[in-house]
Design an enzyme around this catalytic site. Structure first.
Site, PDB file in Angstrom:
ATOM      1  N   GLU A 164       1.626  -0.503  -5.035  1.00  0.00           N
ATOM      2  CA  GLU A 164       0.728   0.608  -5.336  1.00  0.00           C
ATOM      3  C   GLU A 164       1.668   1.801  -5.497  1.00  0.00           C
ATOM      4  O   GLU A 164       2.191   2.324  -4.504  1.00  0.00           O
ATOM      5  CB  GLU A 164      -0.266   0.844  -4.205  1.00  0.00           C
ATOM      6  CG  GLU A 164      -1.254   1.954  -4.531  1.00  0.00           C
ATOM      7  CD  GLU A 164      -2.225   2.230  -3.407  1.00  0.00           C
ATOM      8  OE1 GLU A 164      -3.409   2.488  -3.697  1.00  0.00           O
ATOM      9  OE2 GLU A 164      -1.816   2.195  -2.226  1.00  0.00           O
ATOM     10  N   ASP A 198       0.837  -1.189   0.000  1.00  0.00           N
ATOM     11  CA  ASP A 198       0.000   0.000   0.000  1.00  0.00           C
ATOM     12  C   ASP A 198       0.882   1.253   0.000  1.00  0.00           C
ATOM     13  O   ASP A 198       1.843   1.346   0.767  1.00  0.00           O
ATOM     14  CB  ASP A 198      -0.891  -0.029   1.245  1.00  0.00           C
ATOM     15  CG  ASP A 198      -1.821   1.147   1.336  1.00  0.00           C
ATOM     16  OD1 ASP A 198      -2.725   1.245   0.489  1.00  0.00           O
ATOM     17  OD2 ASP A 198      -1.660   1.968   2.267  1.00  0.00           O
TER      18      ASP A 198
END
Length: 684
Positions: free
Chosen positions: A364, A327
């Site tokens: 990401e 993330d």
């Protein structure tokens, strides 16, 4: 010696004659570990390592730290405050702490570490080997994937055990999933402002500890039995998925923690060594936040980077997971001056660590800080979420079609879609190839697939922020009616658009990622930021529904088609004038069957192409496929290309229903496209 370069293994070490414990803090002046029922054990300092013997400790014991240190703007020491061990492999809630006046305090509820029994019989099951070009990722929330599935026993729904249930595995096999990517399962907490508003963080992007599985996602029996049972259930899930040939990837949140911004709950790192664990502004008065969550871990500090690497190695080696989706990974690759560094030491360690060589690394590739959008920048051994693919595909099949319906002509031609279809070469250079891109149309964050074709605007009122949260640029199209409808024409058009979107995803070069429930026509009723919404809005719908069944079969057929045709799965980009094993050779034709013209690429009136793609064999037999794309609501005749090496074309899959898939169509024959669609022909 520990991989990080110091002799003590962080956390509890139970294997020797006397259990030992260690923790790292460069700024503390006194550290003790308190084991409930056994006493307080002061730790001795050697550099930034605090360690000592803790006799009598055994699995099931709960414990916390007490840490003292100097005053200062970046320090938050309190020798009376119980703190969570950053390396705790089990975490449980202790209590809801309240002040003398009965009001909730910033530190409630308190969490404590649990010593766990790591023993587990893997039964000879090993990690499945899935070539990256054959990988199909399925992003899922542990709770919502099975919470409403009647085939899963009620007490296992929404749990790790429910994920490993035979009905779940059978469904994943049916739709061709090779790799299950789970939303965060590291122990997490709900943000205090959400809890005070009576809501819950349903996604888990708010980490308490990087080594413990989230206990609330285990079955009631495992929760009652304690942290060791929770860990065993998690490992059991991994073992059963591996036995079925399915990889397990964890969505990991190392960019920030649940301690939030200044004034938030001090539960662990902030009270142990906050000056060296978080990023600070130059004056040391506030956090330098590139995550939007109140704090950002400072991975330019070796001890903080060690924490990340140690966690990854633990999950990969001890829990046998197959990879990680990071993330906001750009936040992990910022240097001491907060600038993004593609050669950041932490990235190099992740790429080169011997215990991580067989793991998937998925980025990401952005954060919310300055210069934070870094798609295409993460280098070797990393695949990146390709947001450009998402935007291009949505625009071509949705907003452009809406524009054509409303104003008579779409805004763009077909050139951008062709770039997405062939692996987004403009983002990923020839050394990385198309498999550097994780292609997706939807993800947990945003509209579901059905909502994408059912709503022009977000409807996030249930989140309690007056619809201010969530993305405004969704590139969606409601097909004339906002929300659910019984209108058969609108429902048929929406189904066709869904098949166009998923068809493009599964037929494109790169690694496709499906979002759990899209194949079951899952809806969040227009909410595109459902991280705080109650379960009744978000679970996958397993009821007997004709539209959901048709969509599931479409995804299954596309997965079979992708697996059967290596031409659709190139591992490398071709180089002009060279034959590159693993690359695909491409020929482009216009709707008239002739080679594509320059004018045909970008003019909005030209919304049709034929993509003739041939493999360059490396590990599989020679293969070729014709993909026909028609991006207009108008009917159009398309002449199939005439080539000396082609006898004819047989339609293998179409986003249009009720097409003739049996007969062989000779080269040069006209194929009529009735509105927007994508069609795949196998070649004789």
């Amino acid at each position: 010696m520990h991989e990080s370069g110091f002799d003590e293994t962080p956390g509890f070490l139970l294997g020797g004659d006397v259990p030992r414990f260690s923790v790292r803090s460069a700024t503390a002046t006194d550290v003790s570990v308190v084991v409930d029922g056994r006493g307080t054990f002061p730790l001795a300092q050697a550099g930034d390592v605090w360690a000592g013997d803790v006799p009598g400790v055994e699995p099931g014991d709960t414990y916390h730290l007490l840490v003292d240190g100097p005053d200062g703007p970046a320090n938050e020491f309190d020798p009376a405050r119980p703190l969570l061990d950053p390396y705790a492999r089990g975490i449980v809630r202790v209590q809801d702490a309240t002040g003398a006046d009965g009001e909730r305090t910033a530190d409630s509820p308190r969490w404590t570490g649990v010593v766990v029994d790591d023993a587990f019989d893997w039964g000879g099951v090993v990690k499945p080997v899935v070539p990256l070009d054959r990988t199909v990722v399925y992003e899922a929330n542990v709770r919502t994937l099975t919470a409403a599935n009647p085939a899963v026993p009620e007490h296992l729904r929404g749990t790790y055990a429910g994920i490993a249930h035979e009905s779940t595995i059978a469904h994943l096999h049916r739709i061709g999933v090779t790799t299950l990517e789970l939303l965060p399962v590291h122990a997490f907490d709900t943000e205090h402002w959400l809890r005070d508003a009576g809501r819950e963080n349903a996604w888990g992007y708010n980490t308490l500890g990087f080594f413990a599985p989230h206990a609330a996602l285990a079955s009631p029996g495992a929760q009652e039995a304690g942290a060791s049972a929770v860990l065993r259930e998690f490992k059991g899930m991994v073992r059963l998925l591996h036995a079925a040939g399915i990889q397990v990837v964890l969505d990991v949140v190392y960019n920030h923690t649940a301690e939030e911004g200044l004034g938030g709950p001090t539960t662990s790192l902030r009270g142990i060594d906050g000056a060296n664990r978080y990023r600070w502004t130059s004056d040391g008065a506030s956090y330098y936040d590139t995550t939007g969550c109140g704090n950002t871990l400072d991975t330019s500090v070796e001890a903080t980077a060690d924490l990340v690497v140690d966690s990854l190695v633990y999950w990969a080696r001890e829990v046998q997971v197959d990879g990680f989706r990071f993330d906001l990974m750009a936040a992990l690759a910022r240097d001491a001056d907060h600038a993004f560094d593609p050669a950041h030491p932490l990235l190099e360690r992740i790429r080169n660590h011997p215990d991580l060589q067989d793991t998937l690394v998925i980025a990401e590739p952005w954060d919310v800080g300055p210069d934070g959008w870094k798609t295409g920048s993460f280098g070797a051994r990393t695949s990146e979420w390709n947001d450009g693919f998402r935007n291009t595909v949505r625009q071509f099949w949705l907003t452009d079609i809406a524009e054509e319906r409303r104003h008579g002509a779409p805004a763009t031609g077909i050139g951008a879609l062709a770039g997405a279809l062939t692996g987004s070469r403009q983002l990923f250079d020839t050394t990385r190839g198309p498999l550097a891109g994780i292609n997706f149309v939807t993800a947990h964050d945003g509209f579901t697939l059905l909502d994408l074709v059912s709503h022009d605007s977000k409807h996030n009122e249930a989140n309690g922020e007056e619809n201010r949260d969530g993305a405004n640029d969704n590139r969606s199209f409601n097909h004339g009616i906002e929300g659910d409808t019984a209108d058969r024409g609108v429902r048929a058009a929406r189904g066709r658009s869904m098949r166009n979107l998923v068809g493009t995803l599964m037929l494109s070069a790169g690694v496709p990622m499906l979002t759990a429930g899209d194949e079951r026509s899952r809806t969040q009723h227009g909410n595109n930021n459902a991280y705080v919404v109650s379960e009744d809005l978000t679970p996958v719908d397993w009821s007997d529904d004709e539209d959901a069944e048709a969509m599931t079969e479409a995804v299954a057929a596309l997965a079979r088609l992708r697996a059967a045709h290596p031409a659709l799965r190139p591992t490398r980009f071709g180089v002009e004038g060279q034959e590159t094993p693993g690359a695909s050779r491409m020929s482009w034709y216009g709707p008239d069957g002739r080679p594509m013209t320059i004018e045909g690429w970008d003019e909005p009136i030209h919304r049709a192409l034929q993509y003739f793609v041939e493999s360059t064999p490396e590990h599989e037999p020679f293969d070729r496929v014709l993909v026909v794309v028609h991006g207009s609501g108008r009917t159009r005749d398309i002449t199939l290309p005439t080539r000396e090496d082609v006898l004819g074309y047989r339609l293998a899959w179409s986003s249009e229903k009720h097409r003739d898939h049996e007969r062989l169509r000779p080269a040069g024959q006209v194929f009529t496209a009735y509105g927007p669609g994508i069609h795949v022909f196998e070649i004789a």
